[in-house]
Enzyme design. Structure first.
Site, PDB file in Angstrom:
ATOM      1  N   SER A 160       0.797  -1.236   0.000  1.00  0.00           N
ATOM      2  CA  SER A 160       0.000   0.000   0.000  1.00  0.00           C
ATOM      3  C   SER A 160       0.828   1.284   0.000  1.00  0.00           C
ATOM      4  CB  SER A 160      -0.951   0.005   1.202  1.00  0.00           C
ATOM      5  OG  SER A 160      -2.036  -0.862   0.964  1.00  0.00           O
ATOM      6  N   LYS A 212      -0.079   3.683  -2.631  1.00  0.00           N
ATOM      7  CA  LYS A 212      -1.124   4.695  -2.491  1.00  0.00           C
ATOM      8  C   LYS A 212      -0.564   6.102  -2.269  1.00  0.00           C
ATOM      9  CE  LYS A 212      -4.664   1.486  -0.764  1.00  0.00           C
ATOM     10  NZ  LYS A 212      -4.072   0.288  -0.151  1.00  0.00           N
ATOM     11  N   SER A 215      -6.442   3.093   4.446  1.00  0.00           N
ATOM     12  CA  SER A 215      -5.724   2.392   3.377  1.00  0.00           C
ATOM     13  C   SER A 215      -6.667   1.574   2.507  1.00  0.00           C
ATOM     14  CB  SER A 215      -4.630   1.479   3.964  1.00  0.00           C
ATOM     15  OG  SER A 215      -3.680   1.136   2.978  1.00  0.00           O
TER      16      SER A 215
END
Length: 381
Positions: free
Chosen positions: A55, A58, A118
């Protein structure tokens, strides 16, 4: 920002001397510690090896959304439709904001779902809202990576799910984080939120350092089985040289607790073993030198902005500054024109930093008589 980009492209060395502090042992596959003020890498291991970012992906997703909001292509209060594709992320596993096709969340809510929770589903909705499709958004992510010179990054999706060819290096992750902090300070505080509730579902920020070190105010966690536990952490403190910020990236640690502990170990070492020194203030001349054929006889030269360096603790008062410049300096001169370099070294002569020497105030061309007179003086000289 050009200085920041040039630094990463050149992998500029950290300040060094015979007593360069040795970093602690860090239990991570790859890591890097960056002083954002001076753009110096204080410690690194395998920082250019492409790895699974999970993640941490992101960060780039959020950066492009921030750009879209800045450019008025998207509004914070604008609502977006949750597509079937976003809804189907529930089947893929991973972190979720828990939105469904009956909802029309605001962009501001989706950003918190993306950053704090997230949410992979939030990443898809935002990507579709900005670019029309996830695929087009991923193309934009890769264009941005290429524009920044991120040679060890390639995106295949917007959330960080494991997929062949999807990778980032620790240095590239640090660069994306640095761009968010420097270019989008208004959005950066979202990364410090300890928890966020949407649709009566409260989720904690997985960055454990937000509750352990008051100087840590961000930034992003990541986990997949292939990536291990990853964390980008940012810490800011007031120092005699002004506010100083460190960014650490650890990738491939063994657990949620390990990524927090190893990141904190790096950050504490950065604060304890290194000093930040502000050598010059923005807009202040380093030297004032003669100009030939100019409407003014002298030009003020300095660094492009405030100049910071990071040196081993106690070495700050031993630095030497050398100015190398074009001679003779001929008008016309324009503001920000590079006419040499400022070199910083230790007392022993070890290079610490080199930055452009630029014109701070323009110097227009003199009249005909002035130019002719200086031509004669230069010929005699």
């Amino acid at each position: 920002m050009k200085t920041l980009i040039a630094f990463f492209l050149a992998a500029c060395c950290a300040a060094a001397s015979a007593q360069t502090p040795q970093p602690p042992e860090v239990a991570a596959r790859q890591y890097i510690l960056l002083d954002l003020n001076s753009n110096q890498v204080l410690a690194e291991r395998e920082a250019d090896v492409p790895g699974e970012p999970a993640s941490l992906t992101k960060l780039m997703t959020a950066y492009l959304v921030f750009n879209a909001i800045r450019d008025k292509k998207l509004g914070l209060e604008q609502t977006l439709t949750v597509s079937r594709r976003a809804w189907d992320e529930r089947r893929a596993g991973g972190s979720l904001m828990f939105i469904d096709t009956t909802m029309t969340p605001k962009v501001s809510e989706l950003l918190r779902g993306l950053i704090v929770q997230s949410g992979n589903d939030a990443a898809i909705v935002l990507a579709e809202g900005v670019a029309g499709s996830v695929e087009t958004f991923v193309e934009a992510m890769n264009r941005q990576a290429k524009a920044w010179g991120l040679k060890n990054t390639q995106f295949k999706n917007v959330a960080g799910l494991t997929e062949p060819g999807h990778h980032m290096s620790a240095r590239d992750v640090a660069m994306v984080a640095a761009h968010i902090i420097t270019e989008h300070p208004d959005f950066y505080p979202i990364y410090s939120m300890r928890q966020y509730s949407f649709n009566n579902i409260k989720q904690d920020n997985r960055n454990l350092l937000l509750g352990r070190d008051p100087s840590v105010d961000g930034m992003k966690t990541g986990y997949t089985e292939a990536a291990g536990y990853c964390l980008v952490a940012s810490s800011a403190r007031e120092t005699p040289a002004g506010k100083r910020r460190l960014i650490s990236v650890v990738m491939g640690t063994a657990s949620r607790e390990a990524r927090a502990a190893e990141s904190l170990k790096l950050l504490n070492w950065g604060w304890q073993a290194w000093d930040a020194v502000r050598l010059f203030e923005a807009g202040k001349p380093v030297v004032t030198v003669p100009v030939w054929k100019g409407a003014q006889p002298e030009a003020k030269l300095g660094a492009p902005g405030a100049l910071y360096v990071t040196v081993p603790k106690g070495e700050g008062d031993k630095l030497k500054t050398t100015v190398e410049r074009t001679d003779p300096l001929l008008a016309p001169l324009i503001a920000a024109q590079q006419v040499g370099a400022i070199k910083i070294t230790t007392a022993a002569g070890t290079p610490v930093a080199t930055v452009p020497l630029v014109v701070l105030e323009p110097v227009p061309l003199a009249g005909l008589f002035g130019r002719a007179w200086d031509s004669i003086r230069l010929w005699i000289k």
